[in-house]
Design a protein around this motif. Sequence first.
Motif, PDB file in Angstrom:
ATOM      1  N   GLY A 112       0.838  -1.156  -0.117  1.00 32.48           N
ATOM      2  CA  GLY A 112      -0.055  -0.115   0.057  1.00 32.48           C
ATOM      3  C   GLY A 112       0.837   1.316  -0.180  1.00 32.48           C
ATOM      4  N   TYR A 113       2.189   1.256   0.433  1.00 34.40           N
ATOM      5  CA  TYR A 113       2.919   2.299   0.382  1.00 34.40           C
ATOM      6  C   TYR A 113       4.091   2.162  -0.722  1.00 34.40           C
ATOM      7  N   GLY A 114       3.678   1.137  -1.647  1.00 31.57           N
ATOM      8  CA  GLY A 114       4.686   1.163  -2.811  1.00 31.57           C
ATOM      9  C   GLY A 114       5.903   0.227  -2.656  1.00 31.57           C
ATOM     10  N   GLY A 115       6.045  -0.518  -1.855  1.00 34.73           N
ATOM     11  CA  GLY A 115       6.813  -1.437  -1.372  1.00 34.73           C
ATOM     12  C   GLY A 115       6.514  -2.556  -2.346  1.00 34.73           C
ATOM     13  N   GLU A 116       7.507  -3.723  -2.630  1.00 28.35           N
ATOM     14  CA  GLU A 116       7.208  -4.618  -3.404  1.00 28.35           C
ATOM     15  C   GLU A 116       7.658  -6.043  -2.513  1.00 28.35           C
ATOM     16  N   VAL A 117       6.676  -6.916  -2.309  1.00 29.07           N
ATOM     17  CA  VAL A 117       6.984  -8.197  -1.948  1.00 29.07           C
ATOM     18  C   VAL A 117       7.044  -9.249  -2.843  1.00 29.07           C
ATOM     19  N   ARG A 118       8.032  -9.822  -3.092  1.00 37.19           N
ATOM     20  CA  ARG A 118       8.237 -10.970  -4.257  1.00 37.19           C
ATOM     21  C   ARG A 118       8.610 -12.353  -3.498  1.00 37.19           C
ATOM     22  N   PRO A 119       7.841 -13.236  -3.856  1.00 33.34           N
ATOM     23  CA  PRO A 119       8.540 -14.597  -3.619  1.00 33.34           C
ATOM     24  C   PRO A 119       9.611 -15.258  -4.089  1.00 33.34           C
ATOM     25  N   GLY A 120      10.418 -15.986  -3.390  1.00 29.16           N
ATOM     26  CA  GLY A 120      11.610 -16.423  -3.859  1.00 29.16           C
ATOM     27  C   GLY A 120      12.565 -16.472  -2.571  1.00 29.16           C
ATOM     28  N   ALA A 121      13.669 -17.299  -2.946  1.00 30.96           N
ATOM     29  CA  ALA A 121      14.744 -17.529  -1.829  1.00 30.96           C
ATOM     30  C   ALA A 121      16.005 -16.979  -2.127  1.00 30.96           C
ATOM     31  N   ALA A 122      16.299 -16.134  -1.424  1.00 32.14           N
ATOM     32  CA  ALA A 122      17.685 -15.112  -1.707  1.00 32.14           C
ATOM     33  C   ALA A 122      18.697 -16.084  -1.025  1.00 32.14           C
ATOM     34  N   VAL A 123      19.554 -16.669  -1.767  1.00 29.43           N
ATOM     35  CA  VAL A 123      20.801 -17.555  -1.412  1.00 29.43           C
ATOM     36  C   VAL A 123      22.059 -16.893  -1.269  1.00 29.43           C
ATOM     37  N   ALA A 124      22.515 -15.966  -1.762  1.00 29.61           N
ATOM     38  CA  ALA A 124      23.785 -15.306  -1.623  1.00 29.61           C
ATOM     39  C   ALA A 124      23.806 -13.809  -2.030  1.00 29.61           C
ATOM     40  N   ALA A 125      24.789 -12.941  -1.831  1.00 23.99           N
ATOM     41  CA  ALA A 125      24.887 -11.614  -2.104  1.00 23.99           C
ATOM     42  C   ALA A 125      26.346 -11.555  -2.481  1.00 23.99           C
ATOM     43  N   ASP A 126      26.564 -10.419  -3.356  1.00 23.73           N
ATOM     44  CA  ASP A 126      27.863 -10.078  -3.645  1.00 23.73           C
ATOM     45  C   ASP A 126      27.946  -8.448  -3.486  1.00 23.73           C
ATOM     46  N   ARG A 127      29.045  -8.180  -2.899  1.00 25.25           N
ATOM     47  CA  ARG A 127      29.221  -6.572  -2.630  1.00 25.25           C
ATOM     48  C   ARG A 127      29.820  -5.948  -3.792  1.00 25.25           C
ATOM     49  N   LEU A 128      29.256  -5.224  -4.575  1.00 24.64           N
ATOM     50  CA  LEU A 128      30.001  -4.591  -5.867  1.00 24.64           C
ATOM     51  C   LEU A 128      31.079  -3.519  -5.515  1.00 24.64           C
ATOM     52  N   PRO A 129      31.605  -3.389  -6.591  1.00 20.53           N
ATOM     53  CA  PRO A 129      32.883  -2.302  -6.456  1.00 20.53           C
ATOM     54  C   PRO A 129      32.303  -0.850  -5.821  1.00 20.53           C
ATOM     55  N   GLY A 130      31.280  -0.401  -6.277  1.00 17.00           N
ATOM     56  CA  GLY A 130      30.748   0.907  -5.845  1.00 17.00           C
ATOM     57  C   GLY A 130      30.286   0.892  -4.321  1.00 17.00           C
ATOM     58  N   GLY A 131      30.059  -0.111  -3.937  1.00 17.46           N
ATOM     59  CA  GLY A 131      29.393  -0.361  -2.534  1.00 17.46           C
ATOM     60  C   GLY A 131      27.936  -0.953  -2.394  1.00 17.46           C
ATOM     61  N   GLU A 132      27.568  -1.203  -3.771  1.00 16.92           N
ATOM     62  CA  GLU A 132      25.986  -1.613  -3.613  1.00 16.92           C
ATOM     63  C   GLU A 132      26.010  -3.157  -3.689  1.00 16.92           C
ATOM     64  N   PHE A 133      24.944  -3.732  -3.576  1.00 13.70           N
ATOM     65  CA  PHE A 133      24.953  -5.377  -3.356  1.00 13.70           C
ATOM     66  C   PHE A 133      23.981  -5.745  -4.526  1.00 13.70           C
ATOM     67  N   LEU A 134      24.648  -7.097  -5.019  1.00 10.65           N
ATOM     68  CA  LEU A 134      23.833  -7.687  -5.882  1.00 10.65           C
ATOM     69  C   LEU A 134      23.357  -8.903  -5.112  1.00 10.65           C
ATOM     70  N   VAL A 135      22.112  -9.435  -5.049  1.00 13.08           N
ATOM     71  CA  VAL A 135      21.358 -10.217  -4.298  1.00 13.08           C
ATOM     72  C   VAL A 135      20.839 -11.346  -5.244  1.00 13.08           C
ATOM     73  N   HIS A 136      21.255 -12.610  -5.068  1.00 12.67           N
ATOM     74  CA  HIS A 136      21.191 -13.689  -5.988  1.00 12.67           C
ATOM     75  C   HIS A 136      19.881 -14.612  -5.231  1.00 12.67           C
ATOM     76  N   CYS A 137      19.162 -14.909  -6.200  1.00  8.88           N
ATOM     77  CA  CYS A 137      17.948 -15.812  -5.649  1.00  8.88           C
ATOM     78  C   CYS A 137      18.126 -17.284  -6.307  1.00  8.88           C
TER      79      CYS A 137
END
Length: 340
Positions: A75-100
Motif C-alpha cells: 500500500g505504500y509502494g513497496g514490493e513483496v516478491r516470493p523467492g529464496a535469496a541464497v547469496a549476495a555480492d558486494r559490488l565495487p561501488g558499494g552496492e549489493f547484488l542479491v542472488h535468488c
Amino acid sequence: MRGNMRDEWFDVVVVGGGAAGLAGALTLARARRSVLVIDSGSPRNAPAAHVHGYLGHDGASPAELLARGRAEVAGYGGEVRPGAAVAADRLPGGEFLVHCADGRAVRAGRLLVATGLVDELPGVPGLGARWGRDVLHCPYCHGWEVRDLPLAVLATGPLSVHQAQLWRQWSERVTLLSHTWQLAGEERELLAARGIEVVEGEVTGLVVAHGGGDEGGDGGDEVDGDDGWLAGVTLAGGGTVECRALVVAPRFTARAGVLTSLGLPLTTLERDGHAIGTCVDADPATGATALPGVWVAGNVGDPMQQVAGAAAQGVRVAAAVNADLVEEETRLALRAHRRS
C-alpha cells in the motif's frame, strides 16, 4: 558473478518476509524508499495456530498476520516478491547484488536481512509433526493454552531446569524428564521445592491419542486436532509418562546464507558452556553488522525475539538504514553543491 544481473535497483532489499522484515519494509516504504522484500514463505512460527502476546493482534494466525503486513507494505509502494535469496555480492561501488535460487538477481543500495532461524528439535521421533501445538518451547507464546494441564519438560541441556521452573507458572503438574541430561543435586532440590517431579530414563517417543481430549482441565484450548492429541511420552525402560504438552529446548540455528556469503561469520550461542545455537553479531540498537551497508533484524541476530519484539526491531533497524541513506545523500549533495 553468479546468476544473471538484473537492471532492477532498489534503495533497500529486505531478505525475509516475516514480522521483522515486513515491519522494516513498511517503515522504509513510508520513508519513501524503494523497497523490495524477498520472501521465501517459510516463517519460523508457521506451525503455530495463533500468534499471542502481540498487542492488537492476539489470536491472529501467523499467515493472517503476514498477509496483512504484505498488503500494508504494498500500500505504500513497496514490493513483496516470493523467492529464496541464497547469496549476495558486494559490488565495487558499494552496492549489493542479491542472488535468488531461481537464478534471478537484483541490485540494492542497502541490505536488511531478516531471515530468522530454524528450530532444530531434539532427536525424539514425532516431535516435528507436533511442533508448535503440543510440543512447545516458549510459555509466553503457548503457556495460556495449556494452563493447568499435565506438562513435561524434556531435559537436553542447561536450559531445561529453567524451563521447568518457568512453565510451573502455568501449571502445578510439571514433570522434568531427565532424558539425556545429568541433573545436579542442587537442581533436583530446586525442582522438588516447586513440586516438580523428576522422571529418569531416555524418552523414546510420543503417545498420541484420538477421540475426546478433554480431561477436565481448564486449559487445552489449542492442543486438540484432527491428528489426535498428545497424551504422554514413552521411556526406554518401557514405561510412559502422562503429559498433554511436551516442552523442549531446540537448537536455534540462524538462516544466514546471504550473510555468510558476504563474509559475515556465525557466532555460537552458549549457555553454561553448552552450545544452544548460532546467530550473526550486530549492534543491538541499530542492527548494523560489521559490513557497511548490511543490517539484520529479528531472530537471525537475536534468537530470543518473539513476534512483537521482532517487528519492533524491524522498525528500529529500518530507521537506522534510512538515516544511513540520508547521510550518504547529504554527503553527495554537499559535494555537488561545492562544485557548483
